[in-house]
Design an enzyme around this catalytic site. Structure first.
Site, PDB file in Angstrom:
ATOM      1  N   SER A  12       0.828  -1.208   0.000  1.00  0.00           N
ATOM      2  CA  SER A  12       0.000   0.000   0.000  1.00  0.00           C
ATOM      3  C   SER A  12       0.865   1.262   0.000  1.00  0.00           C
ATOM      4  O   SER A  12       2.048   1.225   0.340  1.00  0.00           O
ATOM      5  CB  SER A  12      -0.933  -0.008   1.217  1.00  0.00           C
ATOM      6  OG  SER A  12      -0.235  -0.357   2.377  1.00  0.00           O
ATOM      7  N   THR A  47      -5.305   3.883   7.807  1.00  0.00           N
ATOM      8  CA  THR A  47      -6.707   3.794   8.234  1.00  0.00           C
ATOM      9  C   THR A  47      -6.882   3.908   9.748  1.00  0.00           C
ATOM     10  O   THR A  47      -7.999   3.777  10.250  1.00  0.00           O
ATOM     11  CB  THR A  47      -7.334   2.472   7.735  1.00  0.00           C
ATOM     12  OG1 THR A  47      -6.539   1.378   8.215  1.00  0.00           O
ATOM     13  CG2 THR A  47      -7.372   2.429   6.210  1.00  0.00           C
ATOM     14  N   TYR A 127      -8.268  -9.110  10.416  1.00  0.00           N
ATOM     15  CA  TYR A 127      -8.713  -7.835   9.845  1.00  0.00           C
ATOM     16  C   TYR A 127      -8.630  -7.833   8.322  1.00  0.00           C
ATOM     17  O   TYR A 127      -8.571  -6.789   7.694  1.00  0.00           O
ATOM     18  CB  TYR A 127      -8.031  -6.612  10.475  1.00  0.00           C
ATOM     19  CG  TYR A 127      -6.562  -6.701  10.810  1.00  0.00           C
ATOM     20  CD1 TYR A 127      -5.604  -6.913   9.834  1.00  0.00           C
ATOM     21  CD2 TYR A 127      -6.129  -6.525  12.126  1.00  0.00           C
ATOM     22  CE1 TYR A 127      -4.269  -6.964  10.140  1.00  0.00           C
ATOM     23  CE2 TYR A 127      -4.775  -6.571  12.449  1.00  0.00           C
ATOM     24  CZ  TYR A 127      -3.858  -6.789  11.457  1.00  0.00           C
ATOM     25  OH  TYR A 127      -2.521  -6.843  11.772  1.00  0.00           O
ATOM     26  N   ASP A 235       5.763  -3.518   8.210  1.00  0.00           N
ATOM     27  CA  ASP A 235       6.275  -3.240   6.861  1.00  0.00           C
ATOM     28  C   ASP A 235       7.760  -2.881   6.912  1.00  0.00           C
ATOM     29  O   ASP A 235       8.552  -3.318   6.071  1.00  0.00           O
ATOM     30  CB  ASP A 235       5.483  -2.092   6.225  1.00  0.00           C
ATOM     31  CG  ASP A 235       3.977  -2.333   6.286  1.00  0.00           C
ATOM     32  OD1 ASP A 235       3.568  -3.486   6.061  1.00  0.00           O
ATOM     33  OD2 ASP A 235       3.228  -1.381   6.568  1.00  0.00           O
TER      34      ASP A 235
END
Length: 312
Positions: A12, A47, A127, A235
């Site tokens: 992302s 988010t 999730y 990440d």
């Protein structure tokens, strides 16, 4: 001329902050890697904020981008790195790309963070949609070389619960048998020998000796817990583990010590800056807790070792 090492990172992207490709690209570049980034989403921010806006890349669009690289004959890679994905068909397309790249370069290493969920207050929660688990289990993990699940994700992938260090080692062996030679359980609920203020991580690496026999190195690391919710740490961890296992290919202990020590420095700098901005006694906001990545360049490049791994 120094040999070029090129990473295809499919993750992302956020305009503001550091998650996904934004958390992976800078450290990899600082450590000398060329990074080609495919942004699986483009959001204004992560988010965890109250609001976010943006676009999601679908599997057809991923295929189109990859086809563009192929048409120009610039789809040669040494590494593929992937993280958070919400879509089953997108994940299946990633597997197709990895398999094609491995046919071209059998030495390509696929580093996968199988992001599916975590434990909150002792209870595991996914999730991502449930239909991603069989794709990870049956398609992704078998083509991965290095995986970085947390304890909950390792349990999901193997169908085994972890209550002790011994069970964690058994689960890592099960994950090895599914494909990857390197498995790092990045965080666990297991009680550290150093007490409840510490978070325990475990690693296992299989290498082949010159006589063909398989040697397994297992390690344990304890990191001091930080009382804050950071986003993008997984990440960053996967990207730095890629870099340090490349530089220390048969020494998981050293690779993990450098990875975790660099993480420690980044998080300490982040929490210090966040608290200074929020003021005494005020909980820092998601914006204030964005990783202090650029400011940590020296620590990423040559981390002072502050976390020693124990060989098991």
């Amino acid at each position: 001329m120094e040999e070029e090492c090129r990473v295809l990172s499919i993750q992302s992207h956020v305009v503001r902050g550091y998650v996904g490709n934004r958390a992976a690209t800078f450290p990899l570049q600082v450590l000398g890697f060329e990074v080609d980034a495919v942004n699986s989403v483009q959001f204004s921010n992560h988010t965890g904020y109250s609001h976010w806006k943006g676009q999601v890349l679908n599997s057809d669009e991923l295929q189109e981008l990859y086809d563009g690289l192929k048409l120009n004959h610039v789809n040669q890679y040494d590494y593929v790195l992937t993280g958070y994905t919400r879509d089953k068909s997108f994940l299946a397309m990633v597997v197709d790309i990895v398999q094609e790249l491995k046919q071209q370069n059998p030495r390509l290493v696929y580093v996968c963070d199988p992001v599916m969920g975590d434990q909150r207050n002792g209870e595991g929660a996914m999730y991502v949609p449930d239909d991603l688990l069989p794709v990870y289990r049956e398609k992704v993990v078998p083509v991965a070389d290095i995986i970085t699940p947390n304890q909950f994700e390792a349990e999901l992938l193997t169908g085994r619960k972890i209550h002790s260090q011994e069970e964690a080692l058994e689960v890592m062996d099960m994950l090895h048998s599914m494909g990857p030679d390197t498995v790092v359980i990045t965080s666990s609920n297991l009680l550290s020998p150093r007490g409840s203020d510490y978070l325990m991580a475990l690693g296992s690496q299989r290498t082949r000796a010159p006589d063909g026999s398989v040697v397994t190195q297992r390690i344990r690391m304890e990191m001091h817990k930080v009382d804050a919710v950071f986003v993008g740490t997984g990440d960053l961890f996967a990207a730095m583990l890629l870099a340090w296992t490349h530089k220390h290919p048969n020494n998981l202990k050293v690779a993990c010590e450098k990875t975790v020590s660099a993480m420690h420095h980044v998080l300490q700098r982040t929490i210090k800056c966040a608290k200074a901005k929020s003021g005494e006694g005020v909980k820092p906001s998601p914006a204030q807790l964005e990783l202090r990545m650029v400011q940590s360049k020296k620590d990423i490049e040559s981390p002072e070792i502050v976390v020693q791994a124990t060989v098991l």
